[in-house]
Design a protein around this motif. Structure first.
Motif, PDB file in Angstrom:
ATOM      1  N   TRP A 183      41.632  37.073  40.344  1.00 51.80           N
ATOM      2  CA  TRP A 183      42.097  38.293  39.689  1.00 51.80           C
ATOM      3  C   TRP A 183      41.454  38.452  38.318  1.00 51.80           C
ATOM      4  O   TRP A 183      41.001  37.480  37.726  1.00 51.80           O
ATOM      5  N   PRO A 184      41.438  39.669  37.760  1.00 54.75           N
ATOM      6  CA  PRO A 184      40.932  39.848  36.398  1.00 54.75           C
ATOM      7  C   PRO A 184      41.787  39.074  35.391  1.00 54.75           C
ATOM      8  O   PRO A 184      42.935  38.716  35.680  1.00 54.75           O
ATOM      9  N   GLU A 185      41.212  38.841  34.233  1.00 49.45           N
ATOM     10  CA  GLU A 185      41.960  38.118  33.195  1.00 49.45           C
ATOM     11  C   GLU A 185      43.249  38.858  32.863  1.00 49.45           C
ATOM     12  O   GLU A 185      43.361  40.070  33.065  1.00 49.45           O
ATOM     13  N   ALA A 186      44.217  38.131  32.389  1.00 50.58           N
ATOM     14  CA  ALA A 186      45.511  38.674  31.951  1.00 50.58           C
ATOM     15  C   ALA A 186      46.260  39.370  33.082  1.00 50.58           C
ATOM     16  O   ALA A 186      46.946  40.366  32.870  1.00 50.58           O
ATOM     17  N   THR A 187      46.138  38.854  34.311  1.00 52.52           N
ATOM     18  CA  THR A 187      46.884  39.398  35.438  1.00 52.52           C
ATOM     19  C   THR A 187      48.180  38.623  35.602  1.00 52.52           C
ATOM     20  O   THR A 187      48.176  37.400  35.618  1.00 52.52           O
TER      21      THR A 187
ATOM     22  N   ALA B 193      37.601  41.823  33.140  1.00 53.01           N
ATOM     23  CA  ALA B 193      36.801  40.600  33.048  1.00 53.01           C
ATOM     24  C   ALA B 193      37.245  39.617  34.118  1.00 53.01           C
ATOM     25  O   ALA B 193      38.433  39.405  34.333  1.00 53.01           O
ATOM     26  N   ALA B 194      36.274  39.045  34.813  1.00 48.73           N
ATOM     27  CA  ALA B 194      36.583  38.015  35.806  1.00 48.73           C
ATOM     28  C   ALA B 194      37.050  36.759  35.095  1.00 48.73           C
ATOM     29  O   ALA B 194      36.812  36.577  33.896  1.00 48.73           O
ATOM     30  N   VAL B 195      37.708  35.903  35.839  1.00 48.31           N
ATOM     31  CA  VAL B 195      38.167  34.628  35.306  1.00 48.31           C
ATOM     32  C   VAL B 195      37.160  33.554  35.710  1.00 48.31           C
ATOM     33  O   VAL B 195      36.661  33.551  36.834  1.00 48.31           O
TER      34      VAL B 195
ATOM     35  N   VAL C 220      32.636  40.618  35.935  1.00 51.05           N
ATOM     36  CA  VAL C 220      33.826  41.451  36.094  1.00 51.05           C
ATOM     37  C   VAL C 220      34.317  41.331  37.523  1.00 51.05           C
ATOM     38  O   VAL C 220      33.573  40.940  38.418  1.00 51.05           O
ATOM     39  N   THR C 221      35.561  41.634  37.714  1.00 56.85           N
ATOM     40  CA  THR C 221      36.145  41.713  39.053  1.00 56.85           C
ATOM     41  C   THR C 221      37.038  42.938  39.087  1.00 56.85           C
ATOM     42  O   THR C 221      37.451  43.451  38.052  1.00 56.85           O
ATOM     43  N   SER C 222      37.313  43.395  40.277  1.00 52.83           N
ATOM     44  CA  SER C 222      38.122  44.600  40.444  1.00 52.83           C
ATOM     45  C   SER C 222      39.322  44.312  41.324  1.00 52.83           C
ATOM     46  O   SER C 222      39.329  43.352  42.089  1.00 52.83           O
ATOM     47  N   VAL C 223      40.296  45.187  41.209  1.00 50.78           N
ATOM     48  CA  VAL C 223      41.447  45.175  42.110  1.00 50.78           C
ATOM     49  C   VAL C 223      41.494  46.549  42.756  1.00 50.78           C
ATOM     50  O   VAL C 223      41.448  47.573  42.079  1.00 50.78           O
TER      51      VAL C 223
END
Length: 179
Positions: free
Chosen positions: A23-27, A57-59, A72-75
């Motif tokens: 998941w993206p950071e701070a999820t 931002a990706a983790v 980066v990553t997306s949801v």
């Protein structure tokens, strides 16, 4: 196996855990939503419609949530548009996003906006290909339910916010043959 999988009624008070590496950071999760850097995915769907994408931002894997300076990553958030039963007994769902056009992390697919206390089981996600994806979701899904899942790499967007939309009049041949 998680407590919420063994005792589904716990989902009313205990959020389903997520694997932060995808998941993206701070999820963070709540019992009925996923929040990314304070942005509710349920609210995002209300504002933007579905399907929609949130990118962050990706983790860096294995760092307990440290953001990557370059990736980066997306949801992807999508709504269920159809439900059928496969001859094996598994639920088959279709969604308003063209899910097989994205590299969805199926193990992280989750129901949002509604708390389900139904047992989870195998759900087949119909796409345009003849090989449906498999996910573990509550078995009381209904048309209109929202699903959220991370994608790798980041999902493409249209107009800065929408994921590709499935052709609403197109039914995969293998799905049309189900009872």
């Amino acid at each position: 196996m998680t407590l919420t999988r063994m005792i589904p009624s716990l989902r009313r008070t205990l959020p389903d855990p997520l694997r932060t590496d995808f998941w993206p950071e701070a999820t963070v999760t709540t019992v009925h939503d996923v929040m990314i850097a304070g942005v509710s995915l349920s609210h995002l769907a209300d504002v933007c419609g579905t399907p929609c994408v949130h990118t962050g931002a990706a983790v860096i894997p294995g760092t307990a949530g440290r953001p990557s300076p370059t990736s980066v990553t997306s949801v992807l958030v999508t709504a269920i548009t159809g439900i059928a039963t496969h001859p094996s007994g598994a639920l088959v769902i279709t969604a308003d996003a063209a899910l097989d056009e994205h590299r969805v992390v199926w193990s992280e697919l989750r129901l949002i906006r509604r708390v389900s206390t139904a047992h989870s089981g195998t759900v087949l996600i119909a796409g345009r290909s003849e090989n449906p994806a498999v996910a573990d979701l509550p078995l009381d899904l209904v048309i209109g339910d929202l699903l959220a899942a991370p994608t790798r790499p980041a999902a493409a967007t249209m107009n800065g916010r929408r994921a590709s939309r499935a052709d609403e009049h197109s039914v995969p041949a293998w799905l049309a043959q189900l009872p």
